[in-house]
Design a protein around this motif. Structure first.
Motif, PDB file in Angstrom:
ATOM      1  N   ALA A   5      -3.012 -32.894  19.788  1.00 19.70           N
ATOM      2  CA  ALA A   5      -2.525 -31.520  19.750  1.00 19.70           C
ATOM      3  C   ALA A   5      -3.272 -30.713  20.786  1.00 19.70           C
ATOM      4  N   SER A   6      -2.555 -29.955  21.612  1.00 20.30           N
ATOM      5  CA  SER A   6      -3.174 -29.219  22.700  1.00 20.30           C
ATOM      6  C   SER A   6      -2.892 -27.742  22.583  1.00 20.30           C
ATOM      7  N   SER A   9      -0.143 -24.654  26.426  1.00 20.09           N
ATOM      8  CA  SER A   9       1.296 -24.837  26.564  1.00 20.09           C
ATOM      9  C   SER A   9       1.629 -25.456  27.907  1.00 20.09           C
ATOM     10  N   GLN A  12       1.665 -29.155  27.351  1.00 22.63           N
ATOM     11  CA  GLN A  12       2.844 -29.524  26.577  1.00 22.63           C
ATOM     12  C   GLN A  12       4.092 -29.477  27.443  1.00 22.63           C
ATOM     13  N   GLN A  13       4.193 -28.440  28.274  1.00 19.52           N
ATOM     14  CA  GLN A  13       5.368 -28.313  29.139  1.00 19.52           C
ATOM     15  C   GLN A  13       5.425 -29.437  30.159  1.00 19.52           C
ATOM     16  N   ARG A  15       4.228 -32.486  29.872  1.00 17.48           N
ATOM     17  CA  ARG A  15       4.639 -33.720  29.195  1.00 17.48           C
ATOM     18  C   ARG A  15       6.112 -33.675  28.827  1.00 17.48           C
ATOM     19  N   ARG A  54       6.520 -37.709  22.148  1.00 17.03           N
ATOM     20  CA  ARG A  54       5.556 -37.839  21.055  1.00 17.03           C
ATOM     21  C   ARG A  54       4.425 -38.804  21.391  1.00 17.03           C
ATOM     22  N   GLN A  56       2.257 -40.284  24.878  1.00 15.27           N
ATOM     23  CA  GLN A  56       2.042 -40.201  26.323  1.00 15.27           C
ATOM     24  C   GLN A  56       2.130 -41.608  26.915  1.00 15.27           C
TER      25      GLN A  56
END
Length: 290
Positions: A5-6, A9, A12-13, A15, A54, A56
């Protein structure tokens, strides 16, 4: 590997964009998730996790995916993007396993390549302003808190003090905003803190340094205290949390940190008024006050 969990953002974007490209490659090749998984020698569940962001992917996973879709030439760009996404959120524990000295040396290299360094500090004095005693107190606390950090405090202190020379090199500017609380936090003994604050008065006078202190009494209705962050030119913001460093590179997010820095800067006092705040902190140490 599961994706941690990061709070970034941007990570997340990044990835999510990679996952979207993989999805499009599979559709363009006319493959179902199961067919692609079979071609790669995976379970369908693994392929689904990668495509939905979900999990990497490893470099080898990206090569296999692109080959199965008939576009092996896309693997190099995707691998580079995947590695960059992984660097946006870096766990301290992973970095610290190699010792504190290595972290300080890598930070020095980056600062050497930065023309304008802007820092908002709400917890400790920034590294290139630190004295040996203050730095040693901090690093000793890190080692005591994290059981698996190698005890290379002396070497790490020497590496961090190397940053101080950059304050006197031409071609660089340092704009630093300190919450007044930072001047009062007892990082080390009163003697260590007194030496540190006296040093801060000295570096404040350097032509390469603009130092602002945000008073206790500043009206915070428009800008609240926040986590410490570092701006490297106009290319990256680094935010330090307890467990990780978050690297912000998305232009929209960089603009947010630049705006926050400007707003915090309007709350600060500078020059002789800032020096008076530092002097008051020294006097509080001498009298046993707060």
């Amino acid at each position: 590997m599961p994706i941690p969990a990061s709070p970034s953002s941007a990570a997340q974007q990044a990835r999510a964009r990679i996952a979207a490209v993989l999805h499009e490659l599979r559709l363009d090749a006319g493959l179902t998730v199961r067919a692609l998984a079979t071609a790669c020698g995976w379970s369908a569940a693994k392929a689904s996790r990668i495509e939905n962001g979900r999990t990497q992917p490893a470099d080898s996973d990206l090569v296999a995916w692109c080959s199965a879709c008939g576009q092996p030439e896309r693997a190099a760009d995707l691998t580079a993007a995947n590695r960059q996404a992984g660097q946006l959120y870096v766990e301290w524990r992973r970095r610290q396993r190699r010792g504190l000295r290595q972290i300080q040396e890598s930070a020095l290299t980056e600062i050497e390549q930065t023309a304008l360094q802007r820092i908002y500090a709400s917890n400790v004095i920034p590294g290139f302003f630190q004295t040996a005693g203050y730095c040693r107190s901090l690093f000793s606390a890190f080692v005591a808190f994290e059981d698996d950090i190698p005890d290379d405090v002396d070497q790490a202190v020497a590496a961090r003090l190397e940053r101080g020379r950059l304050l006197r090199d031409g071609g660089r500017r340092f704009v630093v905003l300190l919450e007044e609380t930072v001047l009062r936090y007892r990082v080390g003994t009163p003697a260590v803190m007194r030496e540190q604050l006296l040093h801060l008065l000295q570096v404040q006078r350097l032509p390469t340094v603009a130092l602002g202190v945000i008073p206790f009494t500043a009206d915070r209705t428009g800008m609240w205290p926040m986590e410490s962050f570092y701006l490297y030119d106009n290319t990256r913001a680094l935010v330090e949390t307890l467990s990780a460093e978050v690297n912000v590179v998305a232009p929209a997010e960089l603009l947010l940190y630049e705006r926050a820095f400007a707003e915090l800067g309007r709350l600060a006092v500078y020059g002789p008024t800032a020096a008076a705040r530092i002097t008051a902190a020294i006097e509080a140490l001498d009298t046993g006050g707060v």
